[in-house]
Write a protein that holds these residues in place. Structure first.
Motif, short mmCIF file in Angstrom:
data_model
loop_
_atom_site.label_atom_id
_atom_site.label_comp_id
_atom_site.label_asym_id
_atom_site.label_seq_id
_atom_site.Cartn_x
_atom_site.Cartn_y
_atom_site.Cartn_z
N HIS A 177 0.82 -1.22 0.00
CA HIS A 177 0.00 0.00 0.00
C HIS A 177 0.85 1.27 0.00
N TRP A 178 2.14 1.11 0.01
CA TRP A 178 3.00 2.30 0.06
C TRP A 178 2.89 3.11 -1.24
N ARG A 179 2.93 4.42 -1.07
CA ARG A 179 3.07 5.35 -2.18
C ARG A 179 4.40 6.07 -1.97
N PHE A 180 5.04 6.52 -3.04
CA PHE A 180 6.41 6.99 -2.94
C PHE A 180 6.57 8.45 -3.34
N ILE A 181 7.52 9.08 -2.67
CA ILE A 181 7.92 10.45 -2.94
C ILE A 181 9.25 10.37 -3.70
N ALA A 182 9.33 11.04 -4.83
CA ALA A 182 10.52 10.87 -5.67
C ALA A 182 10.93 12.21 -6.27
N PHE A 183 12.02 12.20 -7.04
CA PHE A 183 12.48 13.39 -7.73
C PHE A 183 11.63 13.65 -8.96
N ASP A 184 11.54 14.92 -9.33
CA ASP A 184 10.89 15.26 -10.59
C ASP A 184 11.87 15.07 -11.74
N GLU A 185 11.48 15.52 -12.94
CA GLU A 185 12.30 15.23 -14.13
C GLU A 185 13.68 15.89 -14.09
N THR A 186 13.86 16.94 -13.26
CA THR A 186 15.15 17.62 -13.22
C THR A 186 16.26 16.72 -12.66
N LEU A 187 15.89 15.74 -11.82
CA LEU A 187 16.88 14.83 -11.22
C LEU A 187 16.52 13.37 -11.46
N ALA A 188 15.78 13.12 -12.53
CA ALA A 188 15.36 11.76 -12.81
C ALA A 188 16.53 10.85 -13.16
N HIS A 189 17.70 11.43 -13.46
CA HIS A 189 18.84 10.65 -13.89
C HIS A 189 19.72 10.15 -12.75
N GLY A 210 11.92 18.50 -6.40
CA GLY A 210 13.25 18.70 -6.94
C GLY A 210 14.36 18.72 -5.92
N ASP A 211 14.05 18.40 -4.63
CA ASP A 211 15.11 18.47 -3.62
C ASP A 211 14.76 17.59 -2.43
N PHE A 212 15.80 17.23 -1.67
CA PHE A 212 15.63 16.35 -0.51
C PHE A 212 14.84 17.01 0.61
N HIS A 213 14.99 18.32 0.80
CA HIS A 213 14.28 18.97 1.89
C HIS A 213 12.76 18.91 1.69
N SER A 214 12.30 19.07 0.47
CA SER A 214 10.87 18.93 0.19
C SER A 214 10.42 17.49 0.39
N GLN A 215 11.26 16.54 -0.01
CA GLN A 215 10.91 15.14 0.17
C GLN A 215 10.81 14.78 1.65
N ARG A 216 11.73 15.29 2.45
CA ARG A 216 11.67 15.03 3.89
C ARG A 216 10.38 15.61 4.48
N ALA A 217 10.05 16.84 4.11
CA ALA A 217 8.83 17.47 4.62
C ALA A 217 7.60 16.67 4.21
N ALA A 218 7.60 16.17 2.98
CA ALA A 218 6.45 15.38 2.51
C ALA A 218 6.35 14.07 3.27
N ALA A 219 7.49 13.43 3.54
CA ALA A 219 7.47 12.18 4.30
C ALA A 219 6.99 12.43 5.73
N GLU A 220 7.44 13.53 6.34
CA GLU A 220 6.99 13.86 7.69
C GLU A 220 5.48 14.10 7.73
N ALA A 221 4.94 14.64 6.63
CA ALA A 221 3.50 14.93 6.57
C ALA A 221 2.67 13.70 6.26
N GLY A 222 3.32 12.54 6.10
CA GLY A 222 2.58 11.31 5.86
C GLY A 222 2.13 11.14 4.42
N LEU A 223 2.84 11.77 3.47
CA LEU A 223 2.42 11.72 2.08
C LEU A 223 3.05 10.55 1.32
N GLY A 224 3.88 9.77 1.97
CA GLY A 224 4.45 8.63 1.29
C GLY A 224 5.81 8.25 1.85
N VAL A 225 6.45 7.32 1.16
CA VAL A 225 7.78 6.83 1.53
C VAL A 225 8.81 7.55 0.67
#
Length: 278
Positions: A177-189, A210-225
């Motif tokens: 059931h996990w949903r994932f938080i990932a990079f956008d196309e700017t860092l897809a490589h 586009g950055d780790f700080h946004s991904q951390r905030a999203a994970a803290e907010a329960g938006l995914g892994v």
């Protein structure tokens, strides 16, 4: 001849248009056009062809622009040599590094250096883009991709581990059931993004940033892994590690322009980075 007009010509050559040159110089395109016209008048040669959508240089304009670029590089070298000749820890050291390393490692480590050398100024740029040491954008650079070229001093100084993290609420869900938080196309490589896509399989990557700080905030907010640097997430009380699988660590590289390798101030900052990241 106004020597500054040569720089305008060199930038116009690099950008290919009046609008692009104006953006780099922080002026309007009419100013760029006027400076080029003044240079043409002083040299007695037509340097550009003014077209509707671009401003290509003439053969003579390209030849002069290349000379201007060489002059600019030599001027930067004079600055670096003068910087290297300073025998005390004063002046400015320009450092660029990825944002996650700046916030999690470099800034906390600067306190003792600043206390020991209060006259030393650190110009710190948290930037994922690769700054050019040759053009004077930085004296030192910390990078997470292996630098190319032989004109700089390069040293591998450590590595950054990654793991999957989520909020306790998300961590309690069954893995399918996990949903994932990932990079956008700017860092897809980047390697960890490719690893995450393979690990997720058919499960959705439905929040892209586009950055780790946004991904951390999203994970803290329960938006995914999120796949985060352990140096950022391991001690975060709002996140828990959710899987034992992880990608290979990313190596960290220190780059110093060869002209500055013996400058005391640059050396002091380099030693700090080697100790901190290592």
């Amino acid at each position: 001849m106004n020597w500054d007009d040569l720089q305008v010509l060199a930038i116009l050559h690099s950008e290919g248009s009046l609008a692009g040159a104006a953006r780099v110089l922080g002026v309007n395109h009419a100013t760029v056009s006027r400076r080029i016209a003044a240079l043409e008048e002083s040299l007695g040669h037509k340097l550009v062809r003014r077209l509707a959508r671009s401003t290509p240089l003439t053969d003579k304009g390209r030849e002069i622009a290349e000379i201007a670029l060489e002059m600019k590089q030599q001027a930067h070298r004079v600055e670096r040599l003068a910087h290297a000749a300073q025998g005390t820890l004063t002046g400015r050291v320009r450092l660029t590094a990825p944002p996650v390393l700046v916030s999690e490692l470099i800034i906390p480590a600067l306190r003792d250096l600043r206390a020991a050398h209060p006259a030393l100024q650190i110009a710190l740029s948290a930037n994922s883009q690769l700054a050019s040491l040759d053009s004077g954008e930085a004296d030192l650079a910390v990078r997470m991709v292996e630098p190319q070229g032989r004109q700089n001093i390069v040293r591998r100084i450590g590595s950054i581990a990654f793991a999957l993290y989520a909020s306790p609420e998300v961590a309690s869900l069954p893995p399918h059931h996990w949903r994932f938080i990932a990079f956008d196309e700017t860092l897809a490589h980047v390697p960890q993004q490719r690893w995450l896509e393979e690990f997720a399989g058919d499960r959705p990557l439905d929040l892209l940033t586009g950055d780790f700080h946004s991904q951390r905030a999203a994970a803290e907010a329960g938006l995914g892994v999120a796949l985060l640097p352990c140096v950022m997430a391991a001690r975060n009380r709002h996140l828990v590690r959710v899987a034992q699988e992880h990608p290979a660590p990313r190596h960290v590289w220190l780059v110093i322009h060869t002209d500055l390798k013996d400058a005391p101030a640059v050396r002091a900052v380099a030693d700090l980075l080697i100790e901190t990241i290592g």
